[in-house]
Design a protein around this motif. Structure first.
Motif, mmCIF file in Angstrom:
data_model
loop_
_atom_site.group_PDB
_atom_site.id
_atom_site.type_symbol
_atom_site.label_atom_id
_atom_site.label_comp_id
_atom_site.label_asym_id
_atom_site.label_seq_id
_atom_site.Cartn_x
_atom_site.Cartn_y
_atom_site.Cartn_z
ATOM 1 N N THR A 34 36.225 18.466 -0.908
ATOM 2 C CA THR A 34 35.969 17.087 -0.477
ATOM 3 C C THR A 34 34.852 16.443 -1.295
ATOM 4 O O THR A 34 34.859 15.236 -1.533
ATOM 5 C CB THR A 34 35.636 17.051 1.023
ATOM 6 N N TYR A 35 33.876 17.242 -1.740
ATOM 7 C CA TYR A 35 32.855 16.739 -2.670
ATOM 8 C C TYR A 35 33.523 16.265 -3.955
ATOM 9 O O TYR A 35 33.166 15.216 -4.510
ATOM 10 C CB TYR A 35 31.858 17.864 -2.959
ATOM 11 N N GLY A 36 34.488 17.049 -4.438
ATOM 12 C CA GLY A 36 35.190 16.690 -5.669
ATOM 13 C C GLY A 36 35.926 15.372 -5.548
ATOM 14 O O GLY A 36 35.968 14.580 -6.498
ATOM 15 N N ILE A 37 36.515 15.110 -4.368
ATOM 16 C CA ILE A 37 37.192 13.821 -4.167
ATOM 17 C C ILE A 37 36.182 12.681 -4.256
ATOM 18 O O ILE A 37 36.426 11.652 -4.894
ATOM 19 C CB ILE A 37 37.923 13.810 -2.810
ATOM 20 N N ARG A 83 33.364 12.727 -5.856
ATOM 21 C CA ARG A 83 32.931 12.627 -7.241
ATOM 22 C C ARG A 83 33.964 11.896 -8.096
ATOM 23 O O ARG A 83 33.644 11.032 -8.907
ATOM 24 C CB ARG A 83 32.685 14.037 -7.788
ATOM 25 N N LEU A 84 35.239 12.245 -7.880
ATOM 26 C CA LEU A 84 36.311 11.682 -8.687
ATOM 27 C C LEU A 84 36.501 10.194 -8.426
ATOM 28 O O LEU A 84 36.637 9.390 -9.338
ATOM 29 C CB LEU A 84 37.615 12.442 -8.401
ATOM 30 N N VAL A 85 36.486 9.820 -7.142
ATOM 31 C CA VAL A 85 36.779 8.436 -6.771
ATOM 32 C C VAL A 85 35.527 7.571 -6.722
ATOM 33 O O VAL A 85 35.548 6.409 -7.111
ATOM 34 C CB VAL A 85 37.500 8.389 -5.400
ATOM 35 N N ARG A 98 32.039 8.221 -7.881
ATOM 36 C CA ARG A 98 30.928 8.180 -8.814
ATOM 37 C C ARG A 98 30.943 6.932 -9.693
ATOM 38 O O ARG A 98 29.955 6.228 -9.835
ATOM 39 C CB ARG A 98 30.923 9.440 -9.675
ATOM 40 N N GLN A 99 32.076 6.644 -10.281
ATOM 41 C CA GLN A 99 32.151 5.480 -11.158
ATOM 42 C C GLN A 99 31.931 4.191 -10.378
ATOM 43 O O GLN A 99 31.289 3.259 -10.854
ATOM 44 C CB GLN A 99 33.504 5.445 -11.881
ATOM 45 N N GLY A 149 29.485 13.538 -2.981
ATOM 46 C CA GLY A 149 30.144 13.493 -4.280
ATOM 47 C C GLY A 149 29.907 12.217 -5.038
ATOM 48 O O GLY A 149 30.060 12.176 -6.266
ATOM 49 N N THR A 150 29.517 11.139 -4.339
ATOM 50 C CA THR A 150 29.282 9.858 -5.015
ATOM 51 C C THR A 150 27.870 9.746 -5.565
ATOM 52 O O THR A 150 27.545 8.770 -6.224
ATOM 53 C CB THR A 150 29.528 8.685 -4.046
#
Length: 714
Positions: A586-589, A591-593, A595-596, A640-641
Motif C-alpha cells: 500500500t505504501y508503493g501505491i 508512492r506510485l500515484v 509522489r508526483q 508513500g506520498t
C-alpha cells in the motif's frame, strides 16, 4: 502608520475593542497557583452559572495541588459535578475546542464522557468545532454568575499550575498520572461588575454558535458576590476593554480587534513597550515595530519569551519565523533600543521555563492580558479574547500597570519589584535596568534565535504555516502553481483524493456494513485453516495479508486470526512478515500515484520540507503505529506520498507494531491455554501476561506524552 499618536487615548470601541465596560475591581493573577485557587474559591460561591471556555480542559487536574480543604473533591471534573449537585439552581457550561487528532497524545481521553455523560445533568459539556478549517478556539475565559470573570492565557488543564518561584523540582507541579511537569509562567486578569457581565454575553454567544442553543441571562444571583475574599484587587473603579479575534465563519463576520489594538499601541508608544509572549511570528507586528525602531526617537522594545519551541515540528516552522522576524528587528533597531530575552531557571536540564504569557504594556499607560499570541493566526484565524486597561494619564492606573511590569521583571530576574524600580529610575531605561540585574542563576538571558540558510530556504512563508486568515485549498494550490490551469491541478488532486476516499470507504464498510461479518473470529479461523492446508501455506498467508491490506481489512483482525490458526510462534512470524509486506504494497501505491502529485502541488520549497521530514521518517512512522490516527492501509498510502524512504518506513513499521503484535500473540496464546487446561497455574500466567501488557501500554503512553507535551499550545 503614524509614528506617534496625537491623542493618548488608544481604546476605541468599534475599532480596536468590542466593548468598554466598568469594573469595580481588577486583579492581575501571575502564574497558575494564584489563578487556579481563585477559580476554585469563586466557583464555590457560584449560585446560578459558570461558563468555562477553553482550548483544552482536563477533568483530572487539581486546582489546588496541596489540597483545597473545602469539603469538595479535588479533581476538576468531580469538583464541578459536586458543585452542581450541591447548588440546585447552578448550571455549569464547559465549551472546549473540538481538537484534531494531532493533539490527542497530550489530551485527556474521552473528554465528552468524563465531563459530559458521566456528570450531573446541569454540567453541560460541548466540543466547539464552529470555526474555519485549520483554525482553533483559543479563548480562555471563565465567568461566574455574570459577576466575576477571568481572562488570560491559562486553560484548566494539566501542566499549567506553578508558582512565581518556578522551582525546578516542585512536586506539586505534575501531570495527573504522576509525571513531573516543567515550570510554566502565565497571567490571567480578574474583573467584576459590568465587565464581567459583558464577558458573560461573550460566553453565551460562543455557546449558541457551537450548539445552536440560546442561554438567557437571568437576574443577578442572590447571596455573596463570587469575588474571593483572599483575592486583593490591584485596581478599583476602572474601565476595562474587551478585545477579540474571531475568524469569518458561515454568517459570522471577521473580527480583528486585537490586531488593531496592538498596531495602535505600537504606534502610540512614546518611551517603551514591554512584551511577554510564547510566540513571535506575526509579520504585521514585526513590520510595525521595525517602523517605530527606525525612527530617530525610537522607543525601547523589550521582548520576553521562552528559550525554544517544545517540539521539533514547532522548532522548524514557528521557530524559523521567530528567527526571521528577530533578525528583521535587529537590523532596524538602533543600539540599545531592542532587547529579546528568555527566562532562564537553572537546574532544569533539557527543560526550560515555558513563558506562555500574552502581555503587552505600553508606557505604563496601557496593559493587555489575554489569550492572543504574537502569531499570525492569533490576529485573524483563531478565536481569541484579551482584556485591556488604559490609564489615560490617570496616575493611579499608571502606578498599578507599572507595579505589574516591575513584578514580572523581578520574577524573571530573581529580585524584588522595588529593586527593578530603583535601577530603572537611576538609568532611565528598562534595557539598562535588565542589564544591571542579570545574574548567573535565575535570570533573563539574551535570546538570539538563528536559523541556517538551508533550513530557512525550505521553510515556507508565514502565510502558509502560520496563516492570519482562513486559507481555501484551491487558493493555496493556485499560489503554489501559478502557471498551472485549474483543470490540470484538479485532475492531479482528484487522482490521489479519489484513491484515499476509496480506501476510507472500504475501511468504513468493514466496520459498519455486512462486510464486517467476515471479520467474525469463526470465519477468520475457517479461512486460516483453509490456507493452512495449502502446500505453500506460508506464501498463502503472506499473500493474504497483502490482499487484506489492499482491501483495508483491519490488520489487528488478521494478526489475531493468524495467531489462533498457527500458534504463537509461527503466528508471530507470519504476522510480522505479512504486516510488512502489506504495508509495503500500500505504501508503493501511494508512492506510485501520489509522489508526483505532491511534488507538483507543493512546489520546490514544500518538496524540500517533505524531504526534511523524511529524515525523521522512522520516528514519524513509529509514532503513528503506536498511536494510529487512521486505518493501517490509509497510513501506508499517505506515507508513500512523502519523502519517508521505504527502508525507514518498514523499520518504523516493524518497531511501532512489534509491541502490539507481541501483545496479541501472548494474550491469545494464554487465553487458549487457560481454556484448554483451566487451573490455577494457567490462570495465574494469563493474569501476569495481562499485567505486563497493560504496564507496557502505560509506559508507552507516558513516553509519547512526554514527547508531545505542550505541542502547539498557546
Amino acid at each position: 502608520m503614524s509614528s506617534k499618536s496625537s491623542d493618548r487615548a488608544i481604546l476605541a470601541p468599534g475599532r480596536n475593542c468590542w466593548r468598554l465596560e466598568h469594573a469595580d475591581r481588577v486583579a492581575f493573577l501571575v502564574d497558575g497557583a494564584d489563578y487556579f485557587s481563585a477559580v476554585r474559591a469563586a466557583a464555590l460561591r457560584a449560585r446560578r452559572s459558570i461558563f468555562i471556555l477553553g482550548w483544552d480542559i482536563d477533568s483530572r487536574m487539581r486546582l489546588v495541588p496541596e489540597g483545597a480543604d473545602d469539603g469538595l473533591p479535588e479533581p476538576l471534573g468531580d469538583f464541578l459535578n459536586a458543585l452542581a449537585k450541591r447548588t440546585r439552581a447552578l448550571h455549569i457550561y464547559v465549551l472546549n475546542w473540538d481538537f484534531p487528532m494531532l493533539y490527542a497524545p497530550d489530551r485527556e481521553v474521552l473528554p465528552r464522557y468524563k465531563l459530559g455523560w458521566r456528570t450531573h445533568r446541569r454540567v453541560h459539556f460541548e466540543l466547539d468545532g464552529a470555526h474555519p478549517v485549520g483554525a482553533s478556539h483559543h479563548q480562555k475565559v471563565i465567568v461566574v454568575d455574570d459577576a466575576l470573570a477571568f481572562v488570560g492565557g491559562l486553560d484548566l488543564t494539566h501542566c499549567r499550575w506553578d508558582t512565581p518561584e518556578h522551582r525546578p523540582d516542585d512536586p506539586r507541579r505534575c501531570h495527573p498520572e504522576g509525571d513531573p511537569c516543567p515550570p510554566f509562567h502565565d497571567l490571567q486578569m480578574a474583573v467584576d461588575g459590568d465587565a464581567a457581565a459583558a464577558l458573560g454575553d461573550l460566553a453565551r454567544e460562543r455557546w449558541q454558535r457551537a450548539t445552536a442553543k440560546k442561554i438567557a441571562a437571568g437576574p443577578p444571583a442572590a447571596g455573596a458576590a463570587p469575588w474571593p475574599e483572599s483575592l486583593d484587587p490591584d485596581l478599583t473603579d476602572v474601565p476595562v476593554g474587551i478585545v477579540r479575534t474571531v475568524p469569518k465563519y458561515e454568517e459570522y463576520p471577521q473580527v480583528q480587534e486585537i490586531k488593531q489594538l496592538y498596531l495602535d499601541a505600537i504606534a502610540g508608544t512614546r518611551r517603551w513597550l514591554y512584551l511577554e509572549n510564547q510566540y513571535f511570528s506575526a509579520a504585521s507586528m514585526a513590520n510595525a515595530l521595525c517602523e517605530r525602531l527606525a525612527e530617530q526617537d525610537a522607543p525601547e522594545v523589550v521582548f520576553v519569551s521562552r528559550y525554544s519551541d517544545k517540539s521539533w515540528l514547532e522548532e522548524f516552522t514557528i521557530g524559523v519565523l521567530r528567527a526571521r522576524l528577530h533578525k528583521q528587528l535587529c537590523d532596524a533597531a538602533p543600539e540599545n533600543r531592542y532587547g529579546s530575552f528568555y527566562a532562564h531557571v537553572p537546574g532544569l536540564g533539557e527543560n526550560f521555563l515555558n513563558v506562555h504569557s500574552k502581555v503587552l504594556i505600553m508606557d505604563d499607560e496601557l496593559v493587555t492580558i489575554g489569550s492572543a499570541n504574537l502569531s499570525n493566526r492569533s490576529m485573524g484565524l483563531d478565536t481569541e479574547c484579551n482584556l485591556v486597561i488604559e490609564a489615560r494619564d490617570d496616575e493611579r492606573i499608571q502606578r498599578a500597570i507599572r507595579r505589574l511590569r516591575h513584578r514580572l521583571l523581578a520574577e524573571h530576574l530573581d529580585t524584588t519589584a522595588e529593586r527593578v524600580a530603583e535601577l530603572e529610575m537611576e538609568t532611565g531605561s528598562i534595557l539598562d535596568a535588565i542589564a544591571g540585574l542579570r545574574g548567573k542563576g535565575r535570570t533573563l538571558k539574551v535570546l538570539d534565535p538563528e536559523v541556517s540558510d538551508n533550513v530557512d530556504e525550505w521553510v515556507p512563508d508565514g502565510e502558509i504555516i502560520d496563516p492570519e486568515l482562513p486559507v481555501e485549498p484551491e487558493k493555496l494550490v493556485a499560489r503554489a502553481l501559478p502557471g498551472e490551469t485549474s483543470a490540470s491541478i484538479m485532475g492531479r488532486v482528484l487522482v490521489l483524493g479519489g484513491l484515499v476516499a476509496f480506501f476510507l470507504a472500504l475501511a468504513a464498510a468493514w466496520r459498519w456494513t455486512e462486510l464486517g461479518e467476515w471479520l467474525e473470529p469463526g470465519k477468520l479461523r475457517s479461512l486460516g485453516e483453509s490456507l493452512k492446508q495449502l502446500p505453500a501455506a506460508p506464501l498463502a498467508v503472506l499473500g493474504g495479508f497483502v490482499v487484506g491490506c489492499l482491501l483495508v481489512v483491519p490488520v489487528t483482525a488478521m494478526i489475531a486470526a493468524t495467531v489462533i490458526v498457527f500458534g504463537p510462534w509461527l503466528g508471530l512470524l507470519y504476522s510480522f512478515g505479512g504486516s510488512l509486506l502489506g504495508a509495503a504494497a500500500t505504501y508503493g501505491i501511494g508512492r506510485l500515484v501520489g509522489r508526483q502529485t505532491v511534488r507538483r502541488l507543493a512546489g520546490a520549497r514544500l518538496d524540500r520540507l517533505s524531504r526534511a521530514l523524511g529524515r525523521r521518517g522512522i520516528l514519524s512512522v513509529v509514532t503513528v503505529r503506536i498511536i494510529p490516527v487512521a486505518p493501517f492501509s490509509i497510513v501506508n498510502l499517505v506515507a508513500g506520498t512523502t519523502h519517508i524512504g521505504l527502508r525507514d518506513f518498514l523499520l518504523g513499521t516493524l518497531l511501532g507494531m512489534a509491541p502490539g503484535i507481541i501483545a496479541i500473540a501472548l494474550f491469545i496464546d494464554r487465553i487458549l491455554a487457560a481454556i484448554r487446561n483451566p487451573g490455577a497455574g494457567t490462570i495465574a500466567i494469563l493474569g501476569a501476561v495481562i499485567v505486563v501488557i497493560v504496564a507496557g501500554i502505560f509506559v508507552l503512553r507516558r513516553r509519547l506524552r512526554r514527547e508531545h507535551a505542550g505541542k502547539g499550545e498557546a
